[in-house]
Each structure stands twice: as C-alpha cells, then as structure tokens.
Scaffold this motif. Structure first.
Motif, short mmCIF file in Angstrom:
data_model
loop_
_atom_site.label_atom_id
_atom_site.label_comp_id
_atom_site.label_asym_id
_atom_site.label_seq_id
_atom_site.Cartn_x
_atom_site.Cartn_y
_atom_site.Cartn_z
N TRP A 68 -4.55 -7.81 0.67
CA TRP A 68 -4.54 -6.28 0.46
C TRP A 68 -3.04 -6.04 1.24
O TRP A 68 -2.37 -6.67 1.79
CB TRP A 68 -5.73 -5.75 1.58
CG TRP A 68 -5.58 -6.32 3.05
CD1 TRP A 68 -5.00 -5.92 4.05
CD2 TRP A 68 -6.22 -7.66 3.40
NE1 TRP A 68 -5.16 -6.64 5.05
CE2 TRP A 68 -6.00 -7.56 4.97
CE3 TRP A 68 -7.35 -8.56 2.89
CZ2 TRP A 68 -6.33 -8.74 5.53
CZ3 TRP A 68 -7.64 -9.60 3.98
CH2 TRP A 68 -7.29 -9.66 4.78
N SER B 212 -9.66 -7.72 -9.38
CA SER B 212 -9.88 -9.38 -9.13
C SER B 212 -9.96 -10.10 -10.37
O SER B 212 -9.89 -9.46 -11.51
CB SER B 212 -11.26 -9.26 -8.58
OG SER B 212 -12.42 -8.85 -9.46
N ALA C 285 -8.80 -11.43 -5.29
CA ALA C 285 -9.24 -10.08 -5.21
C ALA C 285 -8.25 -9.47 -4.38
O ALA C 285 -7.77 -9.91 -3.27
CB ALA C 285 -10.57 -9.98 -4.65
N SER D 263 -6.61 -5.73 -2.78
CA SER D 263 -7.14 -4.22 -2.52
C SER D 263 -5.91 -3.47 -2.16
O SER D 263 -5.15 -3.85 -1.24
CB SER D 263 -8.16 -4.29 -1.31
OG SER D 263 -9.19 -4.90 -1.66
N PRO E 215 -11.30 -3.38 -5.64
CA PRO E 215 -10.29 -4.49 -5.44
C PRO E 215 -9.95 -4.78 -7.03
O PRO E 215 -11.01 -5.06 -7.96
CB PRO E 215 -10.75 -5.74 -4.62
CG PRO E 215 -12.38 -5.16 -4.37
CD PRO E 215 -12.65 -3.66 -4.84
N GLN F 62 -8.44 -13.39 -0.76
CA GLN F 62 -8.51 -12.01 -0.80
C GLN F 62 -7.23 -11.28 -0.17
O GLN F 62 -6.68 -11.95 1.05
CB GLN F 62 -9.61 -11.48 0.11
CG GLN F 62 -10.20 -10.18 0.00
CD GLN F 62 -11.18 -9.95 0.84
OE1 GLN F 62 -11.36 -10.58 1.68
NE2 GLN F 62 -11.93 -8.90 0.64
#
Ligand code: FES
Ligand code: FES
Lengths: 212, 709
Positions: free
Chosen positions: B284, B136, B310, B312, B134, B282
C-alpha cells in the motif's frame, strides 16, 4: 532579533554573524572556509553602512570580475539577486536561496561565499569573482577543463557553484588527498549525481591522479 | 548505398567512444542559459500563492490590495477553485506579477484568501486508511506452496514518498511579441510543451514558440507546462510584459511532483535448496489524492510459480505523484529484494547464492548471471561476505547487500531532419531536449558516424518546438528514439547525395559509402572524392531528408531494442551505537545494448547510484498529521547526499556482441532502481536485523536494533 548596533568587537549576536551562520552548509564547508573572511574593519564598515541605508533603493558599485558595475538595490537585496536580476550575471544559480546548496557560490575577496546569503550592499568594496570571471569556453580554468574531462556535470545547474567551490578549495589545498576532497566540498549539492566525476576532476586538476 | 543498420564494430568511427559532452565548456563556465537565467527587457517576476491548508473550502480570493501596491502589475486567481476545495497544502490558487522579485515576494501577502478549513488525511503508512478494492494478482497456488516450503520468512518493508527536488525549480519565462508567444521553459518535453496552452491563452499552437537549450533537472517531473506555465502565459498576456515564473523551493518540493510511497508485508517460502517456492505480498502507499499504482512485484523475479500480490491505495491530502526516474521500480525492487534476502538469511544462506539459484524466474537470466559474477568480483564479495548470523566485531558492523533490476528503454517516437548543404556542412534538426543526459552529444555522434565526418563537422539543433517532433524525455526512451531517427534521416540524406556522386565515380549507388571525410567505392576505396567535392555537386540545392523512429520498425532493423538487466552490490558500515550508516563502496554492472557514448553512459550509472544513496539514506517527505503540511519543504531538512556521503563507486558497462547486437536501449532509469534495495540488504547483513523502511536514518536503525521498528 539581531541588534544592529552590535559592534564587531561585541560578543553579541550580530546580523552579520547570523548571516555567517546561515552561509555554512556543513562542517566540511566550514573547514574549507566557505564564508568570506574579511577584516574586522570591513565588517564594521559594512555594518555601519547598511545601518544607514534603506528602505528605498540606493546606488552601489560592485567590483565584479575586475569591472566596476553600478547598480541600484534596496538594502534587502541579496548579492545573488543583484547579480542575476539586475546585472544579468546569471552564472551563479538560485536553488535553495538560504545557504544550503552552494549553487550560488562566488568568490568574495578570493574566499568562496554563498551569494544568496550575503546582501548586495555588504559586497560593496569587495573583489567579487563569479563563474563568468573564472574562465571562458575559449580559455578554460584548469578545474573547468577537468570537469569536462571527467564528465563532472550532467544538467549542469549545480556546476557553476561547484566549479567556484572547487577552484577555491584547490587554492587552499593544492595537493589534497581523496579524503580531503570529499570532506572539503560538502557545501555544495548536486541532484543529478556527479560527485564521482567531481572528485576525480579535483584530484586531476591538482595533479594528484588517483589520490590517497 | 548506405543502409541504416549500425556499422560493424570495427568500422565505427565514433559510436561507443568516450566523448566529452559537447556543452561541457558552456556549462562549466556558467554561460549556459537556463529558463531561470532568461532575463527579458521590462520583465516582471511572478510569485505563486499556495494554500496553507491541506483541505479547505476556498471562499474568496481577493487581489485588490495586492494590485494597489505600486509595481504590482499582474494578478491571477483560480476561478475554478472558488467555492470548491483545495486538496493539498501548497495547491496553487493565485499568483501575482511585479516589477521586482522582492516586491512580488512582499505583495503576495496582500492577496486576501478566505478559507473554511476541513478535515485532512496525510498518513500513508497505515493500511487502515486504504480506500477502494485492492488490485490483486494471483498465480499458481500460494497457500499450498507456502505449506510445502522448507523455510518461510515474513517481514514488513517500506519506502517513504520522496520528491524530485530538481535544482532548477519548475518554471518558465513567457513573452508576447508581435502577436506570438515566446516561452523559455525548463522542460523534459519541448515538442509538446505548448499543448493545451493554446486554449488557455487563446493563441494558435503555431504561434507559441518554445525554446529550451539547457534545463536543470527533471527526473520525470517536467513533462507538461503545468499550472504555473499556464499562469505565466496568462500574466504575460494580461500585462503585455515578459513574465518569469519559477517555483520557490518550498512549493517546488510540495507541489511539483513526488515519488509515491510503498509499504508492504511479504511472506516468502523457499524450498530446501533455496529456490523460491511462494511469494505472498500485500502493498500500500500514497500518490496523493489521485491514482496509485502499486509497484511491480515480485520485482525482477517476475516468473515465480506461486505468487500473490494485493495493492491498496491510500488517498491523502498531499501533492500528486509524478513519474520519478523508473516509476514504481525502486519501491518494488526494495520490497522484493529485501524479502528475498530475509528469506535467504532465515535459511542460513547467502543472498547472492539464492538470487543466482533463482535467475530462471527473471526475464534476463544470462545477463544477470554474467553481471552478478562481475559485480561480485569488483567488490571482492568472496573475501568480504559473511552470513547475517555471523556479524563482524566491534561497534561498527560491516555488511554487503545485493540487488538486481530491469527496465524497458524502447526508443520513443521521434522525427529528425538532416540537411546536407552544398558547402559540405551537415545539420540535424530535432525537437528533442538534453536533460543533462548528453543527448546533444549522442545525436552528434550518430550523425557524424552516419555521414563519415568528424564530430565538429556536423551540427545538431535541438530544444525548439519548431523542429521535427521528438518524444518527451522520460522512461529511458530518448536515446533509442533520437539515435534511430537521426540515423534514418542521415542515411536518407546521404543516399540522396550518393545518387548525385555515383555517376561521377562511375559506379552504382550501391557500391558507395561515406567514410573518413570521403565518398568512396567500398570495394575500391581509392576511387573516391572528398565529402566537400561531393556536396559541391549539389549546386545551390541542399538535401533535406526526414527520418522517423517507429519503434517496431527500428527494432526489426536492429537499431533499437528494449529490456535490460543490471545488478548492484553495496558495502556499508553501520555504527550500532549511533545508528549511522556509511557507504563504503557500491558497484553497478549495467547492460544497455549498444553504447553510443561510453563516457556519458557511465555518468548515467554513477548518477543513478548517487541518487540511490540519497533516497536510501536521507530523502523523505515528512508530513505532519496535525496540520497536514509537509514539514521539510526546504533543502536543510529535505536532505540530499553530499559528496562525502556516497562512498567509492565503481561502474561496469556490459559490452560485446551479445549486448551490442541488440541496438540502442535506454539507460536513464535502470541504475537508480537497485541502490535502495542493495543498501538495505547490506545494512541487514551488517547488523543482523532488517531496518524495515527507507530512508535508513539513525533513528530507524537504532529502533530496528532495539527491536522496536
Ligand atoms: S546556497 Fe545559495 S542558493 Fe543554495
Ligand atoms: S549536474 Fe544536475 S544538479 Fe548537478
């Protein structure tokens, strides 16, 4: 599949009925009468005729904006493709090609219709009005002038279809409320986001500034 | 001597006035010719063939049977993919050209393609599919800050991948004539459209002529000539006939670009006063097989003291992402604003109040403060607002939601030539394009303003790669770029004319100005000659001068700038029995520096709001995990908002010296950023729970109400 022999009086699921179903973009559009009306005889004539045609090209005459135009089409060719690809009448646009977006809207005997959802052979003998016949840059139709005034167009690709739908809507509803405008013009889509301007343009062209 | 700085507000003839777009009549009467409308004598229609599989090895592509059909004249196959893999359903690997559109549609099925199917992966909302490390960022100390917070709220948020769905599909008409290639594309990048085509079709760039006067929407998806552009040119060369190649709607929605999805979990810590103390996220999502840049977060509140994010990437067998109006921002905005509003609600505070308390962490605190007050006033916030814990009565709940956004909008590199003719006519040539943003009108305003003539006395020629190079229209960079280059070119040309006129008027060049159709002494306006008289002094030689926008320099001159803020508030109703969300009203308050054309500037903001309502409520590329295909590549099921769906919209543009003095700043992106967040917040405010993911379909709303979201 559609039964080609189904007559206009039969309750069967006719090809024409199927096309009619395809032609309606939303409940609002249905309420505004977006598909051509046409008499039972016209429908019968159209069915009779197309049943005898094809698969090769056939020569038909279309009455477009008051002028007769001869054109050769296969029976499968839509009115939209006949206009755009064979007659170079390109104001009506092809976007979804299946009766959802209204970009191809023309008037058939004065009623708005999705040209992508009607066969060219079916349009023979009907009075067709395209955007080219509604007004010109020199002589604007009031709704076209209102579109300019209220900046109801950005890229302009949905505009010809919208203008035709608005003109037909105003003919049926000369004094619409704001709510009627919003419900009655649901059969056309715009990606750039011009609905605010279009609503104002329709109310303005109807002379109902502000609306209800 | 004219200087390039913008004239003082009271001296402006055209700038900032509400002008009708100049091509309004051409467009509304259907006379505008788009790429899709170009018909050339003897033209062929091409159809692209896309892979039906999301992942497969291509064993062979055989066009023999298709070419045997009478009327099929051209065939192309992707030599590079044979023996290799297709990466998403719809990937274009072959094309044919035929004498009619119907024939092309029929004969394309005769192309025999042999595949060996492989495993695909199209799921994008499950982080277990993430690949790689990831990306970050960690500032301050989030763990300690969360420990110190008075209130902590945690939530899941998301926004589905959507597509551009330009009403004019991607494509072009190409024709080889007298050894040169003529192309009419639908593009956001006229000057550079041909770049790379020269290699594919083996013609020097100077022999490729690009012409795009009107185009039916791009939104970030039409920067290059794309594979289909190249195929069209190859087929035109191969057959010796003009070729029209426009994507069919299904391919348009599958392969011509999409806005990447974003999902995330966010933990927000507030102190006892409602100041944001910690932000921990987080995220994604997928951009197809290629790269994925996580959305900018924490959005707008970029300067939070303790923040950790972070991001992803989930690689999928889907078409690749492209820039979509304000890339990354709507996603980052939704996730951030929703998380902050949830934290405010957890603390029993109003989100508007919490946003206002934390403006010091944004890049435009004063602008937002001003704009939030105006927006609140416009929507009647004081009377309508209620806490999330106090729902309105009855089955139809009402709520308000707030969001703020930011954008850069610095003008791109742009060159413009302005010519003053001896007969008094004035013309600008610029290789820019008008996407529907009314760029043509804006350039005309700047030109007319600079030479002191009425709008209809000057002409703008654009949309051809033969004209001076101007940047691609993306990222709200056009208006700054073309305004600066036009202003500079027109100033240079005017100064050359003033030098000719000065001796006749018996004063120094420095003492002259062009205004109201005359060249006159600024301090003594009666010492004047008409514009036409002055131009008559040129004899037979017109003046042509170039202007070039170099961002740093134009910024120093005060012509352009970057960095704007805007706010939006939504008022929605939610039927808790059906899950249907209705937009009652939305207000947008927007800053864009100096406004060139008030009418079309407002249109941009209305357009942003409407596109925003569309992706907030309806838009989603739905993929089938079993087949790997997009399930809704059509306009019935890939739904756009209609006129009835958008509610009442109100727009307010920020004006006055504080904004005007900054010069011109782009406006296309900012207004489309906040709607998703504002509407999502309004729905949460209405029903008392967060519907975590957009679009806010009835199903998602009911799931959230039932506690199963
Ligand atoms: S309704 Fe005919 S093209 Fe969309
Ligand atoms: S103006 Fe672009 S689609 Fe409506």
């Amino acid at each position: 599949m559609a039964d080609e022999k189904t007559g206009p009086d039969s309750p069967g699921f006719s090809r024409r009925g199927f096309l009619k179903g395809l032609g309606v973009g939303s409940a609002g559009a249905a309420a505004a009468g977006l598909m051509p009306g046409g008499t039972a005889q016209q429908a019968a004539a159209a069915e009779e005729k197309s049943a005898l045609l094809g698969p090769g090209e056939t020569s038909i005459t279309l009455n477009i904006n008051g002028e007769s135009k001869k054109v050769k089409v296969e029976p499968r060719v839509t009115l939209l493709d006949a206009l755009r690809n064979r007659l170079d009448v390109t104001g009506a646009k092809k976007v979804c090609d299946r009766g959802t977006c209204g970009a191809c809207t023309v008037l058939v005997d004065g009623q708005p219709a999705y040209a992508c959802s009607m066969l060219a052979v079916e349009a023979e003998g009907r009075a067709l009005t395209t955007i080219e016949g509604l007004g010109s840059p020199e002589e604007l139709h009031p709704i076209q002038a209102a579109f300019i005034e209220h900046d109801a167009q950005q890229c302009g690709f949905c505009t010809p279809g919208f203008v035709m739908a608005c003109a037909a809507f105003l003919k049926e509803n000369p004094n619409p409320t704001r709510e009627e405008v919003r419900r009655g013009l649901g059969g056309n889509l715009c990606r750039c986001g011009t609905y605010a301007g279009i609503t104002e343009a329709v109310l303005d062209a109807a002379g109902v500034k502000g609306g209800a | 001597m004219a200087n390039p700085q913008w004239p003082a507000v009271e001296k402006r003839q055209h700038l900032g006035k509400p002008y009708d777009r100049l091509d309004g009549a051409i467009k509304s009467t259907g006379r505008a010719k788009y790429a899709y409308d170009v018909n050339r004598p003897g033209m062929l229609w091409a159809r692209c063939i896309g892979s039906p599989h999301a992942a497969a090895k291509v064993v062979d592509i055989d066009g023999t049977d298709a070419l045997a059909v009478p009327g099929v004249e051209g065939f192309w196959r992707d030599e590079g993919v044979i023996g290799k893999e297709v990466e998403y359903a719809g990937q274009i690997i072959a094309a044919i050209a035929a004498t009619s559109e119907e024939l092309a549609a029929e004969a394309m099925h005769r192309v025999k393609i042999t595949y060996e199917k492989m495993e695909h992966q199209v799921v994008d909302n499950d982080i277990s599919f993430a690949k790689g490390r990831p990306a970050s960022r960690d500032e301050g100390d989030v763990e300690i800050a969360l420990g110190e917070a008075a209130t902590i709220s945690e939530g899941h948020y998301g926004i589905a991948a959507i597509t551009h769905c330009c009403l004019e599909a991607h494509g072009q008409v190409a024709e080889v004539r007298d050894g040169a290639m003529y192309i009419w594309p639908s593009t956001q990048n006229v000057s550079k459209y041909a770049d790379g085509l020269n290699e594919s079709v083996d013609s020097p760039l100077s022999d490729i002529h690009v012409d795009c006067q009107y185009m039916g929407g791009g939104f970030g998806s039409k920067f290059g000539h794309d594979k289909w552009g190249m195929i069209g040119c190859i087929l035109a060369k191969q057959t010796g006939k003009p070729v029209k190649i426009m994507l069919e709607r299904d391919l348009e929605l599958m392969v011509a670009g999409n806005r990447p999805s974003a999902f995330g979990t966010v933990k927000v810590g507030l102190d006892g006063e409602g100041k944001i103390h910690a932000f921990d996220a987080q995220v994604w999502g997928t951009g197809g097989g290629g790269g994925y840049r996580p959305p900018p977060m924490p959005y707008a509140f970029t300067k939070l003291p303790n923040q950790r994010v972070a991001g992803s990437r989930i690689p999928t067998n889907r078409g690749s992402q492209r820039a979509w109006r304000a890339p990354g921002h709507p996603q980052g905005c939704l996730i951030t604003m929703a998380a902050l509003a949830d934290a405010a609600a957890a603390m029993g505070m109003d989100e508007l109040e919490v946003f206002k308390k934390n403006l010091e962490y944004t890049e435009h605190p004063e602008t937002y403060a001003e704009e939030l007050d105006i927006a609140a006033e416009m929507i009647g916030y004081k009377d309508k607002a209620h806490l999330r814990s106090a729902l309105t009565d009855g089955p139809v709940k009402r709520g308000l939601g707030v969001s703020i956004h930011q954008w850069g909008g610095m003008g791109h590199p742009s060159e413009c030539d302005v010519t003053i003719h001896p007969d008094g006519s004035v013309e600008a040539k610029i290789g820019s394009q008008d996407l529907g943003t009314a760029t043509r009108t804006s350039i005309t305003i700047v030109l007319a303003e600079t030479v002191g003539l009425p709008m209809d006395a000057v002409k703008v020629k654009m949309g051809k790669n033969a004209y001076p190079v101007s940047g691609a229209s993306g990222g709200s960079t056009t208006i700054g770029g073309v305004s600066a280059s036009t202003r500079l070119a027109a100033t240079n040309a005017l100064n050359a004319l003033l030098e000719v006129a000065a001796p006749r008027l018996g004063v120094a060049v420095d003492a002259l100005e062009a205004a109201e159709g005359t060249i006159r002494e600024t301090a003594n306006p009666s010492n004047a000659m008409t514009w036409t008289e002055a131009c008559g002094l040129l004899g037979v030689s017109p003046i042509t001068k170039r202007g070039e926008n170099v961002a740093g320099e134009s910024q120093k001159m005060g012509l352009i700038d970057q960095g704007v803020g805007g706010v939006q508030i939504a008022d929605v109703s939610v039927d808790v029995e059906t899950g249907v969300v209705t937009i009652n009203e939305m207000v947008a308050v927007q800053d864009c520096g100096l406004i060139v054309n008030m009418k079309t500037a407002e249109s941009q903001v209305y357009g942003g709001l409407i596109m925003g309502v569309t992706y907030a409520l309806f838009e989603e590329c739905v993929y089938d995990a079993a087949t790997g295909r997009m399930l809704n590549p059509d306009m019935e099921f890939y739904r756009l908002a209609g006129l009835y769906d958008v509610g009442n919209l109100k727009v307010h543009m920020m004006t006055g010296p504080r904004y005007d003095s900054r010069g011109v700043i782009g406006l296309g992106e900012p207004p489309v950023i906040s709607p998703g967040a504002a509407i999502s917040n309004a729905v949460a405010n209405a029903i008392g729970v967060r519907v975590p993911e957009l679009p806010l379909t009835p199903e998602r709303v009911l799931n959230a109400l039932g506690g199963t979201a």
